[in-house]
Write a protein that holds these residues in place. Structure first.
Motif, short mmCIF file in Angstrom:
data_model
loop_
_atom_site.label_atom_id
_atom_site.label_comp_id
_atom_site.label_asym_id
_atom_site.label_seq_id
_atom_site.Cartn_x
_atom_site.Cartn_y
_atom_site.Cartn_z
N ILE A 34 -9.93 4.76 -0.93
CA ILE A 34 -10.89 4.22 -0.02
C ILE A 34 -10.34 3.93 1.56
CG2 ILE A 34 -12.38 2.20 0.41
CD1 ILE A 34 -12.96 3.89 -1.85
N ARG A 35 -11.11 4.35 2.49
CA ARG A 35 -10.66 4.26 3.81
C ARG A 35 -12.00 4.10 4.80
NH1 ARG A 35 -6.62 4.47 1.45
NH2 ARG A 35 -4.64 5.48 1.83
N PRO A 36 -11.72 3.22 5.67
CA PRO A 36 -10.74 2.20 5.78
C PRO A 36 -10.91 1.11 4.54
CG PRO A 36 -12.79 1.60 6.96
CD PRO A 36 -13.15 2.97 6.41
N TYR A 37 -9.58 0.57 4.34
CA TYR A 37 -9.74 -0.37 3.08
C TYR A 37 -10.41 -1.89 3.49
CZ TYR A 37 -7.65 -3.21 -0.45
OH TYR A 37 -7.47 -4.03 -1.59
N ARG A 38 -11.27 -2.12 2.51
CA ARG A 38 -12.07 -3.37 2.71
C ARG A 38 -11.59 -4.32 1.64
NH1 ARG A 38 -17.29 -0.39 5.05
NH2 ARG A 38 -16.81 0.15 7.28
N SER A 39 -11.08 -5.50 1.92
CA SER A 39 -11.06 -6.48 0.61
C SER A 39 -12.06 -7.00 0.70
CB SER A 39 -9.80 -7.29 1.16
OG SER A 39 -9.96 -8.53 0.21
N ALA A 40 -12.58 -7.31 -0.63
CA ALA A 40 -13.72 -8.29 -1.03
C ALA A 40 -13.72 -9.53 -0.47
CB ALA A 40 -14.06 -8.01 -2.49
N TRP A 41 -12.48 -10.42 -0.90
CA TRP A 41 -12.29 -11.68 -0.71
C TRP A 41 -11.08 -11.83 -0.47
CZ3 TRP A 41 -15.88 -10.58 -4.87
CH2 TRP A 41 -15.27 -10.19 -6.04
N PRO A 42 -10.29 -11.66 0.76
CA PRO A 42 -9.25 -12.08 1.07
C PRO A 42 -8.60 -13.33 0.86
CG PRO A 42 -10.35 -10.87 2.90
CD PRO A 42 -11.26 -11.36 2.05
N GLY A 43 -7.45 -13.48 0.24
CA GLY A 43 -6.91 -14.63 -0.12
C GLY A 43 -7.34 -15.33 -1.45
N LEU A 44 -8.23 -14.63 -1.97
CA LEU A 44 -8.57 -15.17 -3.46
C LEU A 44 -8.34 -14.07 -4.59
CD1 LEU A 44 -11.95 -16.87 -2.54
CD2 LEU A 44 -10.04 -17.98 -3.33
N GLY A 45 -7.76 -13.14 -4.21
CA GLY A 45 -7.78 -11.95 -5.07
C GLY A 45 -7.76 -10.51 -4.59
N ASP A 46 -7.31 -9.49 -5.36
CA ASP A 46 -7.03 -8.07 -5.05
C ASP A 46 -8.18 -7.14 -4.87
OD1 ASP A 46 -4.42 -8.79 -4.06
OD2 ASP A 46 -3.55 -8.08 -5.90
N ALA A 47 -9.34 -7.87 -5.10
CA ALA A 47 -10.75 -7.01 -5.20
C ALA A 47 -11.06 -6.17 -4.15
CB ALA A 47 -11.84 -7.98 -5.67
N TRP A 48 -11.67 -4.91 -4.01
CA TRP A 48 -11.94 -4.29 -2.86
C TRP A 48 -13.45 -3.81 -3.06
CZ3 TRP A 48 -12.71 0.86 -4.67
CH2 TRP A 48 -12.04 1.09 -5.91
N VAL A 49 -13.83 -3.20 -1.98
CA VAL A 49 -15.27 -2.85 -1.92
C VAL A 49 -15.48 -1.34 -1.79
CG1 VAL A 49 -17.45 -3.00 -0.24
CG2 VAL A 49 -16.00 -5.02 -0.28
N LEU A 50 -16.30 -0.94 -2.64
CA LEU A 50 -16.36 0.48 -3.00
C LEU A 50 -17.20 1.13 -1.86
CD1 LEU A 50 -16.28 3.11 -4.71
CD2 LEU A 50 -18.38 2.28 -5.83
N THR A 51 -16.75 2.06 -1.13
CA THR A 51 -17.51 2.96 -0.15
C THR A 51 -17.36 4.33 -0.57
OG1 THR A 51 -15.75 2.78 1.32
CG2 THR A 51 -17.66 1.19 1.68
N GLU A 52 -17.76 5.27 0.28
CA GLU A 52 -17.50 6.85 -0.04
C GLU A 52 -16.17 7.01 -0.03
OE1 GLU A 52 -19.11 10.04 -1.23
OE2 GLU A 52 -20.51 8.59 -0.48
N PRO A 53 -15.63 7.34 -1.37
CA PRO A 53 -14.18 7.81 -1.00
C PRO A 53 -13.82 8.81 -0.40
CG PRO A 53 -14.91 7.54 -3.55
CD PRO A 53 -16.15 7.44 -2.68
#
Length: 508
Positions: free
Chosen positions: A130-149
């Protein structure tokens, strides 16, 4: 209706009590313990797969031996987790062939993206695309947002193809459009929703969020209407899919994350402890056409209990919360029953509280033998948390059926008095001493078995001793009288289960 607090026990105290209870149970509520058990299951499962797939054996064993910080991103990667679960199911049914997990992980080097948080030591394969990398909730976990790989090379293109295939399969539409690239405003509200959830439920909120790896935004229309939110489960593990409209307010986003994150948490918990003995037994649901399996009743009740605790927290939110996130919704959105159902005709079961009470009554009316030991524990835990925030929730004495449909009193199982008890070897195992559990699989088997502290102790003593010697040594280990009924019960029950699991033999 929500519980009416006394002067000595205001709403905020009740909410804090319920929030703590949702995390207190080590099997189903404690996210750290759930994660530890799933890592142990992952290590042992990879070792089991390596026994049966010589081509991928080296990479499977190397992966199984990796440090936790490198193993965890692989376990919670959507594609790899799906491959792992499919491989285990095929292994158990004797249809493994070659490990699909091994094929995807071969040659993978865990490397964080340049724009990923510096605290992350490694990434899962899908996340790294995933580029650019987008954290879903910084500071609360390592979840990330899916966009076009953005894949590079054939192996990454294969991974992307599988990810999109799983994404469309979860939606039930092989022609579904690619994931929506969310606007900055949508991602901002997603983050605020996670922060609100963690603020209202400081114990349960972060734990639920920790079971989410990937968040995707999508549009889907079906006969039942537009998609609001869903969790992936087996088809798309560790994933929450949302309609962008769920991120129009932090309150709506927080409730959606709680809903789907609680499902993912329970999905992980049930991987290491079944709750029902008969997976096909069904229960009528008055607000839906047809009936549900008992496990689906548990899944729904688990969500409704979390939701009612969240709404009690929202109702008692202080000014600081309201100023930061806005006022909470004043009225619950009513969920209309399916047309033609008893609830549609009677006007009942339109609120979360009504449905939670009905499902709780269903659980209370189950015959004792319908549930496993974990199932009884799960039910006690959920019902206790429900009663904290709902005065009208049923209690065991509210239903005569709950006492009249009990199983017969326990009788000691029959175990031969002569001969010796011997562990089957060789085995592969992962020990979790902090949780008092051992997960073990004989090398000739395609199944793994979870032993609690009691069974683990008995198992360790089956080294060629007879039953009487095992009882004596066990009594010494747990500091109970050797001739007590409790020792006889615990040892006899453990031996019966160990023999049934083919972990020990009784040789005359």
């Amino acid at each position: 209706m929500p519980a009416s607090p006394s002067a000595a026990e205001p709403v905020t105290d009740l909410v804090a009590q319920a929030d703590t209870m949702l995390c207190a149970d080590r099997q189903f509520g404690d996210s750290a313990a759930i994660g530890e058990r799933n890592l142990a299951r992952f290590r042992l499962g990879l070792t089991m797969l390596a026994r049966h797939d010589g081509e991928a054996a080296d990479v499977l064993r190397t992966t199984a031996a990796a440090a936790d910080e490198h193993l965890r991103p692989l376990l919670y990667d959507p594609v790899l987790r799906n491959c792992f679960e499919v491989d285990l199911a095929r292994l158990e049914s004797g249809r493994l062939g070659h490990s699909s997990f091994g094929a995807y992980v071969s040659g993978y080097v865990p490397t964080p993206a340049a724009d990923a948080p510096s605290s992350m030591s490694s990434m899962g394969p899908c996340e790294a695309l995933i580029r650019p990398y987008r954290s879903a909730w910084p500071g609360l976990g390592d979840a990330w947002v899916l966009t076009e790989p953005t894949p590079h090379g054939s192996s990454q293109e294969k991974l992307v193809g599988r990810l999109i295939e799983l994404y469309r399969g979860a939606l039930g539409d092989i022609r579904a459009a690619a994931p929506v690239d969310p606007a900055d405003s949508v991602r901002a509200v997603l983050r605020e929703g996670a922060e609100l959830l963690a603020t209202l439920l400081p114990a349960a909120g972060p734990g639920v969020l920790g079971h989410v790896t990937m968040v995707g935004f999508t549009h889907r229309e079906s006969e039942e209407g537009p998609l609001q939110s869903m969790s992936g489960g087996d088809p798309l593990p560790s994933t929450v899919l949302l309609a962008p409209e769920r991120c129009t307010s932090p309150w709506l986003a927080a409730e959606s994350l709680l809903h789907e994150g609680a499902h993912l948490k329970l999905f992980d918990a049930l991987r290491t402890g079944s709750v029902v003995k008969n997976a096909t037994e069904r229960v009528p649901i008055p607000w839906r056409i047809g009936s549900w399996t008992v496990i689906r009743v548990f899944v729904a009740l688990h969500f409704y209990v979390h939701l009612l605790v969240f709404r009690a927290a929202a109702a008692s939110a202080g000014e600081a919360v309201r100023e930061r996130f806005g006022p909470p919704p004043s009225v619950e959105d009513l969920d209309e029953p399916s047309p033609g159902t008893p609830a549609a005709r009677s006007g009942e079961y339109r609120t979360s509280a009504e449905r939670a009470r009905y499902l709780a009554e269903c659980v209370l009316s189950l015959p004792e033998q319908a549930l496993t030991e974990h199932g009884h524990r799960f039910a006690r835990w959920l019902l206790a948390a429900l009663r904290v925030v709902d005065d009208d929730a049923p209690r065991p004495h509210d239903r005569a059926e709950a006492t009249t449909r009990r199983a017969e009193p326990w009788q000691p199982p029959e175990n031969p008095s002569g001969g010796v008890l011997q562990r089957i070897t060789p085995v592969d195992a992962c020990a979790l001493p902090g949780l008092g559990q051992l997960v073990v699989s004989p090398t000739r088997s395609a199944r793994m078995h979870w032993l609690n502290a009691r069974s683990w102790t008995v198992y360790s003593l089956c080294d060629g001793r007879d039953l009487g010697s095992v009882r004596t040594a066990y009594a010494r280990a747990v500091d109970l009288p050797a001739d007590s009924e409790e020792v006889n019960r615990q040892v006899s029950d453990s031996v019966r289960r160990l023999v049934a699991a083919d972990l020990i033999t009784h040789d005359m």
